[in-house]
Design a protein around this motif. Structure first.
Motif, PDB file in Angstrom:
ATOM      1  N   GLU A 177       0.854  -1.196   0.000  1.00 16.56           N
ATOM      2  CA  GLU A 177       0.000   0.000   0.000  1.00 16.56           C
ATOM      3  C   GLU A 177       0.892   1.248   0.000  1.00 16.56           C
ATOM      4  O   GLU A 177       1.978   1.252   0.603  1.00 16.56           O
ATOM      5  CB  GLU A 177      -0.891   0.019   1.253  1.00 16.56           C
ATOM      6  CG  GLU A 177      -1.846   1.215   1.311  1.00 16.56           C
ATOM      7  CD  GLU A 177      -2.729   1.213   2.571  1.00 16.56           C
ATOM      8  OE1 GLU A 177      -2.505   0.361   3.450  1.00 16.56           O
ATOM      9  OE2 GLU A 177      -3.635   2.061   2.658  1.00 16.56           O
ATOM     10  N   GLY A 200      -4.498   4.020   0.983  1.00 14.43           N
ATOM     11  CA  GLY A 200      -5.152   3.168  -0.012  1.00 14.43           C
ATOM     12  C   GLY A 200      -4.703   3.396  -1.436  1.00 14.43           C
ATOM     13  O   GLY A 200      -5.419   3.042  -2.379  1.00 14.43           O
ATOM     14  N   ASP A 202      -2.806   2.670  -4.785  1.00 12.29           N
ATOM     15  CA  ASP A 202      -2.324   1.471  -5.484  1.00 12.29           C
ATOM     16  C   ASP A 202      -0.785   1.484  -5.548  1.00 12.29           C
ATOM     17  O   ASP A 202      -0.198   2.461  -6.026  1.00 12.29           O
ATOM     18  CB  ASP A 202      -2.909   1.480  -6.903  1.00 12.29           C
ATOM     19  CG  ASP A 202      -2.525   0.236  -7.704  1.00 12.29           C
ATOM     20  OD1 ASP A 202      -1.646  -0.520  -7.238  1.00 12.29           O
ATOM     21  OD2 ASP A 202      -3.103   0.040  -8.782  1.00 12.29           O
ATOM     22  N   GLY A 216      -9.495   4.594  -5.318  1.00  6.33           N
ATOM     23  CA  GLY A 216      -9.365   3.818  -4.091  1.00  6.33           C
ATOM     24  C   GLY A 216      -8.811   4.603  -2.916  1.00  6.33           C
ATOM     25  O   GLY A 216      -8.561   4.026  -1.850  1.00  6.33           O
ATOM     26  N   ILE A 218      -8.255   6.760   0.321  1.00  2.09           N
ATOM     27  CA  ILE A 218      -8.947   6.939   1.599  1.00  2.09           C
ATOM     28  C   ILE A 218      -8.347   8.174   2.246  1.00  2.09           C
ATOM     29  O   ILE A 218      -7.147   8.205   2.556  1.00  2.09           O
ATOM     30  CB  ILE A 218      -8.739   5.718   2.520  1.00  2.09           C
ATOM     31  CG1 ILE A 218      -9.145   4.421   1.798  1.00  2.09           C
ATOM     32  CG2 ILE A 218      -9.499   5.895   3.821  1.00  2.09           C
ATOM     33  CD1 ILE A 218      -8.652   3.166   2.498  1.00  2.09           C
ATOM     34  N   PRO A 250      -0.515  -3.897   4.156  1.00  2.00           N
ATOM     35  CA  PRO A 250      -1.550  -2.855   4.058  1.00  2.00           C
ATOM     36  C   PRO A 250      -2.072  -2.449   5.433  1.00  2.00           C
ATOM     37  O   PRO A 250      -2.227  -3.289   6.319  1.00  2.00           O
ATOM     38  CB  PRO A 250      -2.639  -3.534   3.222  1.00  2.00           C
ATOM     39  CG  PRO A 250      -2.460  -4.995   3.478  1.00  2.00           C
ATOM     40  CD  PRO A 250      -0.993  -5.219   3.694  1.00  2.00           C
ATOM     41  N   SER A 252      -4.783  -0.116   5.398  1.00  3.57           N
ATOM     42  CA  SER A 252      -6.185   0.071   5.007  1.00  3.57           C
ATOM     43  C   SER A 252      -7.029   0.736   6.092  1.00  3.57           C
ATOM     44  O   SER A 252      -7.961   0.133   6.629  1.00  3.57           O
ATOM     45  CB  SER A 252      -6.807  -1.290   4.653  1.00  3.57           C
ATOM     46  OG  SER A 252      -6.037  -1.924   3.652  1.00  3.57           O
TER      47      SER A 252
END
Lengths: 283, 206
Positions: A177, A200, A202, A216, A218, A250, A252
């Motif tokens: 991440e 988040g 890529d 994606g 955040i 990650p 996340s």
């Protein structure tokens, strides 16, 4: 003879170790000091040398500088350690005597360090650190002549308060991440101030477009309490640090995550980072 | 025949001029000198920075004691050297939030050479590498390993026996130190005094 600039500023450093170099250095110092018949009267001591004092070798607690100081002061004080003995022994060899019998001659003086010698990071520490070895660039932030790049007003609250484009490189294989941060270099009220945090991202991406969030993304809560980007210095300006963290696992975080808290977790996972400082000055 | 002789003469003259130019160039290369005499063999120059600081934008790192050991010699009339040790003590930053957890010179020895920039002698230190690990939960570089690499050129003041490194000398000498992918500022004033065979002898570079 040229002026001895800075000479009186220097004392001898403590040695942590002894080696052939130390022995030679101390020998010279001891011989010279013997020739001098005493050290300096101002409490400073002729140095055996920075390098000599720190040469790798057998660890010795008694600093070479101490040995010299003793020489300068007639041998009083603590017993010199290995380094000191080595120096003294070698010092009897007249072939070493560059400065021997040289009257008032004194060599360079080194300020006596008050603490232990700094050490380079160990491999374990490097493994646990976040390593700043990635690249991070922005066409809006261009460093010149050894100075950091400047940030234009449109990228702050004095303008549109929207981010410029960034591109990065050198992402390690296996990165799970990417997380982007904008932070004030100097803490605010003794706390790290985060202006923008985007998780988040890529790991295969190469950058962020100006004013556009990557797919994606955040977005976290910044230091102003907002979910978003804002570079808004309270005074005449600010130095910012943009950072792209590459994480081996990650994190996340949820939407609106606490940016300061997440950064602690980021640093705990010991990834890599690309950093880009930028200066914004109002007016 | 006469034309051929003239041509040969001209060629010889040109060769002589080239040789003279080369000889002049070689003799003009700066060398380490003690009491005005070129150093023969090697000598150890050591000392501690009178002042020194390194600045990554917004964060200045200083060491209370920035020591160095430099072995110097003249090779084919040109001064060369080798920085063999760089002990650092009590290193701090200008930010309360940032602590220098670890700092050390790496990849020693660093090669050095003398050169002349606009009649001023310079020492060029090559292959510089310093690793710094910062700590501090609120530090923007907390738990981050920053590596400074590159080369640094400092102007030598023979009258004061010092070498000065700053953005101007680095620029003038075509050198740069980099961290975080960009040039950084490094300011240093170092005494240049011999320790070994030429103690208390005036060290100059010319």
């Amino acid at each position: 003879m040229a002026q001895r600039t800075g000479a009186k500023r220097f004392l001898a450093p403590p040695a942590k170790s002894a080696s052939a170099g130390v022995a030679l250095a101390l020998a010279l110092a001891a011989l010279c000091l013997a020739g001098c018949g005493g050290g300096s009267s101002d409490g400073e001591t002729t140095a055996a040398g920075a390098g000599a004092a720190d040469s790798a070798g057998a660890a010795g607690q008694a600093p070479g500088a101490t040995a010299q100081a003793q020489g300068a002061k007639g041998g009083s004080g603590e017993s010199p350690g290995e380094a000191g003995h080595s120096g003294g022994a070698s010092g009897s060899d007249p072939s070493q005597g560059a400065g021997g019998g040289a009257g008032q001659k004194q060599g360079p003086r080194i300020a006596a360090p008050k603490g232990p010698r700094e050490q380079a990071p160990t491999s374990d520490q490097i493994a646990q650190a976040t390593v700043a070895d990635m690249s991070l660039e922005s066409p809006a932030i261009v460093a010149a002549a050894g100075r950091p790049g400047t940030l234009a007003a449109p990228y702050t609250c004095d303008g549109k308060d929207s981010w410029p484009a960034f591109k990065w490189g050198g992402i390690p294989a296996g990165t799970a991440e990417l997380i982007f941060y904008a932070m004030n270099v100097q803490p605010v009220e003794e706390q790290l101030f985060v202006d923008w945090a985007v998780a988040g991202i890529d790991p295969d991406s190469k950058g962020i477009e100006a004013g556009e969030l990557p797919k994606g993304a955040i977005v976290g809560t910044n230091g102003f309490g907002n979910r978003g980007y804002s570079l808004c210095p309270s005074g005449a300006g600010e130095i910012y640090m943009f950072a792209i963290y590459a994480l081996p696992q990650p994190l996340s975080p949820p939407k609106g995550f606490d940016a300061r808290e997440l950064r602690h977790r980021i640093l705990d996972v010991s990834g890599n980072v690309g950093l880009l400082p930028a200066v914004y000055a109002r007016g | 025949m006469r034309t051929k002789a003239t041509a040969i003469g001209a060629a010889l003259a040109a060769l002589a001029v080239l040789c003279a130019m080369f000889a002049t160039s070689a003799s003009a290369a700066p060398a380490w000198k003690f009491e005005g005499k070129s150093l023969e063999g090697t000598e150890t120059v050591l000392g501690g920075a009178i002042e020194s600081s390194m600045t990554i934008p917004g964060l200045t790192t200083k060491c209370e004691n920035f020591l160095y050991k430099l072995t110097v010699e003249n090779s084919a009339g040109t001064g060369k050297g080798s920085v063999t040790e760089v002990p650092l003590y009590n290193c701090t930053t200008n930010s309360k939030a940032c602590i220098v957890e670890k700092i050390g010179a790496e990849k020693l020895p660093w090669a050095s050479k003398l050169t002349t920039v606009s009649t001023t002698p310079y020492i060029i230190i090559e292959g510089v590498k310093v690793a710094i690990l910062y700590e501090g939960e609120e530090c923007v570089l907390g738990e981050t390993l920053v590596t400074v690499t590159g080369s640094a050129g400092g102007s030598i003041d023979n009258s004061k026996e010092t070498a000065t490194f700053n953005s101007s000398t680095l620029s003038a000498s075509g050198t740069e130190l980099k961290a975080l992918g960009q040039k950084i500022e490094w300011n240093g004033l170092f005494p240049t005094e011999a320790f070994q065979w030429h103690r208390e002898q005036a060290l100059s570079v010319s």
